[in-house]
Each structure stands twice: as structure tokens, then as C-alpha cells.
Motif scaffolding. Structure first.
Motif, PDB file in Angstrom:
ATOM      1  N   CYS A  16       0.827  -1.216   0.000  1.00 58.57           N
ATOM      2  CA  CYS A  16       0.000   0.000   0.000  1.00 58.57           C
ATOM      3  C   CYS A  16       0.861   1.266   0.000  1.00 58.57           C
ATOM      4  CB  CYS A  16      -0.909  -0.022   1.221  1.00 58.57           C
ATOM      5  SG  CYS A  16      -2.049   1.347   1.274  1.00 58.57           S
ATOM      6  N   ALA A  17       1.822   1.336   0.923  1.00 55.84           N
ATOM      7  CA  ALA A  17       2.603   2.574   1.050  1.00 55.84           C
ATOM      8  C   ALA A  17       3.574   2.756  -0.108  1.00 55.84           C
ATOM      9  CB  ALA A  17       3.366   2.567   2.369  1.00 55.84           C
ATOM     10  N   GLU A  41      10.233  -5.085  -5.247  1.00 53.30           N
ATOM     11  CA  GLU A  41       9.166  -5.826  -4.554  1.00 53.30           C
ATOM     12  C   GLU A  41       9.340  -7.323  -4.800  1.00 53.30           C
ATOM     13  OE1 GLU A  41       6.383  -5.439  -2.575  1.00 53.30           O
ATOM     14  OE2 GLU A  41       5.872  -7.525  -2.980  1.00 53.30           O
ATOM     15  N   PRO A  42       9.307  -8.140  -3.724  1.00 54.15           N
ATOM     16  CA  PRO A  42       9.483  -9.585  -3.924  1.00 54.15           C
ATOM     17  C   PRO A  42       8.337 -10.274  -4.670  1.00 54.15           C
ATOM     18  CG  PRO A  42       9.335  -9.034  -1.565  1.00 54.15           C
ATOM     19  CD  PRO A  42       9.270  -7.749  -2.326  1.00 54.15           C
ATOM     20  N   ARG A  43       7.113  -9.751  -4.542  1.00 58.05           N
ATOM     21  CA  ARG A  43       5.995 -10.421  -5.227  1.00 58.05           C
ATOM     22  C   ARG A  43       6.154 -10.287  -6.735  1.00 58.05           C
ATOM     23  NH1 ARG A  43       0.684  -8.026  -2.243  1.00 58.05           N
ATOM     24  NH2 ARG A  43       2.098  -6.371  -1.603  1.00 58.05           N
ATOM     25  N   ARG A  50      -6.010  -8.342   1.142  1.00 60.55           N
ATOM     26  CA  ARG A  50      -6.552  -7.630   2.294  1.00 60.55           C
ATOM     27  C   ARG A  50      -7.700  -6.733   1.887  1.00 60.55           C
ATOM     28  NH1 ARG A  50      -1.040  -5.338   4.153  1.00 60.55           N
ATOM     29  NH2 ARG A  50      -0.684  -7.497   3.648  1.00 60.55           N
ATOM     30  N   THR A  51      -8.290  -6.115   2.899  1.00 53.72           N
ATOM     31  CA  THR A  51      -9.481  -5.296   2.705  1.00 53.72           C
ATOM     32  C   THR A  51      -9.202  -3.956   3.363  1.00 53.72           C
ATOM     33  OG1 THR A  51     -10.733  -7.324   3.025  1.00 53.72           O
ATOM     34  CG2 THR A  51     -11.958  -5.282   3.221  1.00 53.72           C
ATOM     35  N   TRP A  52      -9.259  -2.903   2.593  1.00 52.13           N
ATOM     36  CA  TRP A  52      -9.037  -1.585   3.207  1.00 52.13           C
ATOM     37  C   TRP A  52     -10.352  -0.840   3.323  1.00 52.13           C
ATOM     38  CZ3 TRP A  52      -4.955  -2.366  -0.672  1.00 52.13           C
ATOM     39  CH2 TRP A  52      -3.704  -2.574  -0.088  1.00 52.13           C
ATOM     40  N   CYS A  53     -10.646  -0.336   4.498  1.00 46.97           N
ATOM     41  CA  CYS A  53     -11.833   0.502   4.685  1.00 46.97           C
ATOM     42  C   CYS A  53     -11.432   1.784   5.399  1.00 46.97           C
ATOM     43  CB  CYS A  53     -12.868  -0.230   5.524  1.00 46.97           C
ATOM     44  SG  CYS A  53     -13.699  -1.520   4.600  1.00 46.97           S
ATOM     45  N   ALA A 120      14.752  -7.045  -0.995  1.00 48.00           N
ATOM     46  CA  ALA A 120      15.916  -6.291  -0.498  1.00 48.00           C
ATOM     47  C   ALA A 120      16.350  -6.862   0.843  1.00 48.00           C
ATOM     48  CB  ALA A 120      15.537  -4.824  -0.345  1.00 48.00           C
ATOM     49  N   LEU A 278       3.602   1.130   7.466  1.00 54.02           N
ATOM     50  CA  LEU A 278       3.576   0.711   8.872  1.00 54.02           C
ATOM     51  C   LEU A 278       4.954   0.892   9.494  1.00 54.02           C
ATOM     52  CD1 LEU A 278       1.353  -2.501   9.065  1.00 54.02           C
ATOM     53  CD2 LEU A 278       0.682  -0.107   9.018  1.00 54.02           C
ATOM     54  N   ALA A 290      -4.640   2.844   8.534  1.00 58.54           N
ATOM     55  CA  ALA A 290      -3.430   3.423   7.943  1.00 58.54           C
ATOM     56  C   ALA A 290      -3.637   3.917   6.514  1.00 58.54           C
ATOM     57  CB  ALA A 290      -2.300   2.390   7.960  1.00 58.54           C
ATOM     58  N   PHE A 291      -4.685   3.431   5.840  1.00 60.71           N
ATOM     59  CA  PHE A 291      -4.799   3.687   4.397  1.00 60.71           C
ATOM     60  C   PHE A 291      -4.766   5.181   4.066  1.00 60.71           C
ATOM     61  CE2 PHE A 291      -6.877   4.271   0.333  1.00 60.71           C
ATOM     62  CZ  PHE A 291      -6.299   3.280  -0.443  1.00 60.71           C
TER      63      PHE A 291
HETATM   64  C1  LIG Z   1      -5.344  -7.756   6.420  1.00 60.02           C
HETATM   65  C2  LIG Z   1      -5.197  -6.266   6.676  1.00 60.02           C
HETATM   66  C3  LIG Z   1      -6.323  -5.446   6.604  1.00 60.02           C
HETATM   67  C4  LIG Z   1      -6.175  -4.066   6.833  1.00 60.02           C
HETATM   68  N1  LIG Z   1      -7.298  -3.266   6.759  1.00 60.02           N
HETATM   69  C5  LIG Z   1      -7.162  -1.939   6.913  1.00 60.02           C
HETATM   70  C6  LIG Z   1      -8.298  -1.088   6.769  1.00 60.02           C
HETATM   71  O1  LIG Z   1      -9.420  -1.552   6.586  1.00 60.02           O
HETATM   72  N2  LIG Z   1      -8.116   0.248   6.841  1.00 60.02           N
HETATM   73  C7  LIG Z   1      -6.888   0.806   7.063  1.00 60.02           C
HETATM   74  O2  LIG Z   1      -6.775   2.028   7.077  1.00 60.02           O
HETATM   75  N3  LIG Z   1      -5.804   0.025   7.252  1.00 60.02           N
HETATM   76  C8  LIG Z   1      -5.912  -1.330   7.181  1.00 60.02           C
HETATM   77  N4  LIG Z   1      -4.818  -2.123   7.348  1.00 60.02           N
HETATM   78  C9  LIG Z   1      -3.546  -1.487   7.779  1.00 60.02           C
HETATM   79  C10 LIG Z   1      -2.708  -0.931   6.634  1.00 60.02           C
HETATM   80  O3  LIG Z   1      -3.469  -0.078   5.815  1.00 60.02           O
HETATM   81  C11 LIG Z   1      -2.109  -2.050   5.784  1.00 60.02           C
HETATM   82  O4  LIG Z   1      -1.325  -2.886   6.579  1.00 60.02           O
HETATM   83  C12 LIG Z   1      -1.251  -1.513   4.649  1.00 60.02           C
HETATM   84  O5  LIG Z   1      -1.094  -2.542   3.697  1.00 60.02           O
HETATM   85  C13 LIG Z   1       0.112  -1.037   5.138  1.00 60.02           C
HETATM   86  O6  LIG Z   1       0.884  -0.681   4.041  1.00 60.02           O
HETATM   87  P1  LIG Z   1       2.438  -0.952   3.983  1.00 60.02           P
HETATM   88  O7  LIG Z   1       2.898  -0.562   2.644  1.00 60.02           O
HETATM   89  O8  LIG Z   1       3.096  -0.413   5.187  1.00 60.02           O
HETATM   90  O9  LIG Z   1       2.577  -2.551   4.125  1.00 60.02           O
HETATM   91  P2  LIG Z   1       2.251  -3.633   3.000  1.00 60.02           P
HETATM   92  O10 LIG Z   1       1.067  -3.222   2.230  1.00 60.02           O
HETATM   93  O11 LIG Z   1       2.188  -4.932   3.735  1.00 60.02           O
HETATM   94  O12 LIG Z   1       3.522  -3.602   2.047  1.00 60.02           O
HETATM   95  C14 LIG Z   1       4.797  -4.053   2.429  1.00 60.02           C
HETATM   96  C15 LIG Z   1       5.473  -4.533   1.149  1.00 60.02           C
HETATM   97  O13 LIG Z   1       6.821  -4.859   1.431  1.00 60.02           O
HETATM   98  C16 LIG Z   1       7.134  -6.000   0.640  1.00 60.02           C
HETATM   99  N5  LIG Z   1       8.326  -6.650   1.173  1.00 60.02           N
HETATM  100  C17 LIG Z   1       8.409  -7.583   2.145  1.00 60.02           C
HETATM  101  N6  LIG Z   1       9.698  -7.959   2.322  1.00 60.02           N
HETATM  102  C18 LIG Z   1      10.433  -7.235   1.439  1.00 60.02           C
HETATM  103  C19 LIG Z   1      11.818  -7.183   1.130  1.00 60.02           C
HETATM  104  N7  LIG Z   1      12.716  -7.938   1.780  1.00 60.02           N
HETATM  105  N8  LIG Z   1      12.237  -6.341   0.158  1.00 60.02           N
HETATM  106  C20 LIG Z   1      11.337  -5.559  -0.492  1.00 60.02           C
HETATM  107  N9  LIG Z   1      10.017  -5.564  -0.227  1.00 60.02           N
HETATM  108  C21 LIG Z   1       9.571  -6.397   0.715  1.00 60.02           C
HETATM  109  C22 LIG Z   1       5.874  -6.856   0.740  1.00 60.02           C
HETATM  110  O14 LIG Z   1       5.821  -7.858  -0.266  1.00 60.02           O
HETATM  111  C23 LIG Z   1       4.809  -5.787   0.579  1.00 60.02           C
HETATM  112  O15 LIG Z   1       4.460  -5.578  -0.760  1.00 60.02           O
HETATM  113  C24 LIG Z   1      -4.917  -3.505   7.147  1.00 60.02           C
HETATM  114  C25 LIG Z   1      -3.818  -4.371   7.252  1.00 60.02           C
HETATM  115  C26 LIG Z   1      -3.960  -5.727   7.035  1.00 60.02           C
HETATM  116  C27 LIG Z   1      -2.744  -6.616   7.177  1.00 60.02           C
END
Ligand SMILES: Cc1cc2nc3c(=O)[nH]c(=O)nc-3n(C[C@H](O)[C@H](O)[C@H](O)COP(=O)(O)OP(=O)(O)OC[C@H]3O[C@@H](n4cnc5c(N)ncnc54)[C@H](O)[C@@H]3O)c2cc1C
Length: 401
Positions: A16-17, A41-43, A50-53, A120, A278, A290-291
């Protein structure tokens, strides 16, 4: 001489971020040459995971990925159900697959280099550039944005200290399909606390997408995660008791662990590395949302960098949230941590006593000081005042104690 780089800006982790930030950077108004942006990105393939609201209190670039809106919501505690709503600010749902598809296609159109299938292992600030070591070789960039998950896995709880509150919001959800109409697709159940509380502060969350289909999640605010079977048993019991549902098909599963902490965020571990998502403390400590904060941070970062000389000392990243929102989170999270048995009533009273739009602004870090004061007067004032005083005492203590 300026040290050579492979990209000007490297975004490590494209969830997401990372995707939101890469898009904000790629579409920012750069006064001169647009920087080369690389994403690691590893994927290799993205699926709905996931579900963002959130409540759309501010514009964000993924409105086209919104797939459902609820203009009513419910909070339940034993013996009481509070139903509120807002047609101006409905609770909206972004499906992750729609978000990923839109973000990736807009990044490709904008010419961002996507290095999918690469993880990474380290990010080292070398003074005038950053070296990112990945399983596909090293990449050098002027600035790196690290959005790798902050904790290694769902069972890894952060260390707890005696100064900061460190809870986890942990949950498991099933999107189920039933063969008879059972759900009200116009109303989301945000928190149903009328469930067993023996394993710590716990509620069920229900997002009905139709009369026959709903996401049902067992959520906890505690210090450690639980065995999978516990969440699953809670969902089954709840479906039976609340909706008379015994038979269902599971169409989608999700699981999450979100830090809920008053510990200060570490948005800039070194001058040329920003922590984002996060990892950068963008989950709201008292709710885990967090969205929207991620979108706000992405835009503010892009605006700040677009005027900056990337070879010179970079500007500090924007603060994850305002000082007022941070203070309110600290008070609420401390109260929930100290009095988990009173938390259901606290949430129910907030939804009961406050105008919905005001409460939404408060939950989305958009409330003014006057609105925060009004929120405080809807809480058990004596206990909350004690938390304010305790929080102030903690701020005054040196970090090393
Ligand atoms: C199931 C779920 C539901 C959620 N629902 C909500 C909601 O309804 N509303 C809300 O506001 N927030 C919600 N959140 C909280 C937050 O919005 C999410 O966690 C959001 O995805 C955080 O974004 P992020 O980019 O920090 O983490 P992520 O989206 O998890 O992204 C992290 C990325 O890092 C990558 N990565 C991992 N290891 C490595 C590596 N070694 N090298 C490079 N990349 C790597 C991963 O593959 C991934 O793509 C939810 C979280 C979860 C887990």
C-alpha cells in the motif's frame, strides 16, 4: 563529483505505502527533469490479500478502486446496539486487487521501473547515495523509501516497555457466502463486543457485501497473537449466534497484525532513507487504520521532494500525524491498555454520544482542538484525565529511563 546512481528514488516494498508513494512521486510537479523512480518488490504477482476501509474525509487517488459503501454502521456491547451513519461520509471499501491493478498500471504508464520478484536484504546510506542489496543484485539511488514490514511475522510481538504502550491489533477474517439472505448490505458492524472477552479485548467486525456475502473478522487488541483455531472458533460461534449461520463457503481469507503503539515513529533512520507505511509509524496507534494516512504522507512527501535538490541533504519526511492527534492517541491507547474491560463501553459511548461526522473526523485525524475536547467530554472524564496526566509524565521522562 556526484556519485553515480541507478535511480534517483528507490521505493523498497510495493504494498500500500510503496505503490502509493511511487505514484505520488511519479505524478508530482518536478520543476526540472523528472527523477528516475525504481520500485523493488518480492511479489511477482499480486492477488487480493486484504481489505481496506476508511471514511473518505479527504481526497485520495484510489476512488476508482472503491467497491462498496456503507452509510450506516453499528457498534454493539452486551445489552446495547448503537446504529449511526452518514450519507456524506460513508464507510468505504477498497479491494486490494483493484488497488494493486490500478496502481501498477498507472506506474507503468508513468515510466516507473518496476523490479518485481526481487527482495531487499539491506539498505545502506553511504552519505551521497544509498545502496540497496537485493537478491537480484545491488541498486544505488539518491534516496530510498523503506516500506518493508516492520515485524517478521504474525506471531512476533514487539518488545513491551514500561513507558510506551505496545499492543497489537490482530485479526483473522473470512469472506463467507451463504445460501439464504442473512446480512444487511447497507450496514457495517464495526465492533461487536458482545462476544467472549476471556482472551483479551475482542470484537467481531462484519462487512456485508450483499445479503448472502460478508467479510467476518475476529479482532483482538492485546499484546500477543493467538492460535489460528481461536479466531476461527470465534467466527463460527458468532455466525451461529448472531446470524443463525452454520453452513457457508469461504470465498476469501485475510489475516493481519498491526502495531498499536505510543512509541515514537522512526520516519528517517538515516538522512537518505525514509521509513514509510507501517514501518514509518503510519498506522493510527489507537485504531490501526493506515490507508488514508499513507495517501496523505505520500502526497506530502512528493510535494516536499519535488522542489528539493536530491544530491544535497534531503529534507526531513513529513510527520506521520499532528501533535494533537499523537497526544489523543496516546491517551486513548493508554486507557484501552490499562482498562481493557472498560474499552467496549468507551467505544459504544463515543458512537452513541457524538455526531457521526465529528467522530469520523476524530478517528481519521481530522478533528480540531475544539472537537477533540468534545470527544474527551464524551469519555469517562476522571479516568481519561488520569491518562492525560500519566501521558504527560511519560513525555517528561528521559527516553532512556
Ligand atoms: C489484512 C489487513 C487489513 C487491513 N485493513 C485496513 C483497513 O481496513 N483500513 C486501514 O486504514 N488500514 C488497514 N490495514 C492497515 C494498513 O493499511 C495495511 O497494513 C497496509 O497494507 C500497510 O501498508 P504498507 O505498505 O506499510 O505494508 P504492505 O502493504 O504490507 O507492504 C509491504 C510490502 O513490502 C514487501 N516486502 C516484504 N519484504 C520485502 C523485502 N525484503 N524487500 C522488499 N520488499 C519487501 C511486501 O511484499 C509488501 O508488498 C490492514 C492491514 C492488514 C494486514
Amino acid at each position: 563529483m556526484v556519485a553515480p546512481v541507478d535511480a534517483d528514488l528507490a521505493v523498497v516494498g510495493a504494498g500500500c505505502a510503496g505503490l502509493s508513494l511511487a505514484l505520488a512521486l511519479a505524478t508530482a510537479r518536478w520543476p526540472g527533469r523528472r527523477p528516475r523512480i525504481a520500485v523493488i518488490e518480492p511479489r511477482e504477482r499480486y492477488v487480493r490479500d486484504r481489505t481496506w476501509c476508511f471514511w473518505p474525509v479527504e481526497p485520495q487517488p484510489f476512488t476508482a478502486a472503491i467497491t462498496h459503501r456503507w452509510s450506516r454502521w453499528e457498534v454493539r456491547v452486551p445489552g446495547r446496539s448503537i446504529i449511526r451513519g452518514s450519507s456524506r461520509l460513508p464507510y468505504v471499501h477498497v479491494a486490494a486487487d483493484a488497488f494493486y491493478t490500478q496502481a501498477l498500471s498507472r506506474l507503468r504508464e508513468a515510466g516507473v521501473e518496476l523490479h518485481l520478484g526481487r527482495a531487499a536484504s539491506s539498505i545502506v546510506d553511504e552519505g551521497s547515495r544509498v545502496t540497496i542489496t537485493t537478491d537480484g543484485g545491488a541498486m544505488r539511488a539518491r534516496l530510498a523509501f523503506d516500506s518493508r514490514p516492520p515485524h517478521p511475522g504474525p506471531s512476533a510481538a514487539p518488545a513491551t516497555g514500561d513507558i510506551e504502550v505496545e499492543l497489537l491489533q490482530h485479526f483473522l477474517g473470512w469472506e463467507i457466502v451463504v445460501d439464504r439472505p442473512r446480512f444487511d448490505p447497507g450496514k457495517a458492524i464495526l465492533m461487536d463486543f458482545d462476544v467472549p472477552q476471556g482472551d483479551g479485548l475482542h470484537f467481531l467486525y462484519v462487512l456485508p457485501f450483499s445479503r448472502e456475502r460478508a467479510l467476518v473478522e475476529a479482532t483482538y487488541f492485546t499484546e500477543a497473537t493467538l492460535p489460528t483455531a481461536t479466531y476461527e472458533a470465534r467466527i463460527r460461534d458468532y455466525l451461529r449466534r448472531r446470524f443463525a449461520v452454520d453452513d457457508f463457503t469461504i470465498a476469501f481469507r485475510e489475516r493481519g497484525v498491526i502495531p498499536m503503539t505510543t512509541a515514537p515513529a522512526r520516519p528517517q533512520p538515516s538522512p537518505r532513507v525514509y521509513n514509510v507505511g507501517l514501518r514509518g509509524g503510519l498506522a493510527k496507534p489507537s485504531t490501526g487504520y493506515a490507508f488514508l494516512a499513507i495517501q496523505r504522507f505520500a502526497q506530502a512527501t512528493a510535494d516536499r521532494l519535488a522542489g528539493a535538490d536530491l544530491t544535497a541533504t534531503p529534507p526531513p519526511p513529513p510527520a506521520p500525524r499532528s501533535a494533537l492527534a499523537t497526544a489523543m492517541d496516546r491517551v486513548f491507547l493508554s486507557y484501552v491498555h490499562r482498562h481493557p474491560e472498560r474499552a467496549p463501553k468507551l467505544f459504544a459511548d463515543l458512537f452513541d454520544r457524538l455526531p457521526p461526522d465529528l467522530l469520523i473526523r476524530f478517528l481519521s485525524d481530522h478533528a480540531s482542538a475544539r472537537e477533540c475536547l468534545r470527544v474527551m467530554t464524551s469519555t469517562p472524564l476522571a479516568a481519561m484525565t488520569r491518562e492525560v496526566l500519566r501521558s504527560r509524565a511519560r513525555w517528561l521522562r528521559p527516553a532512556s529511563t
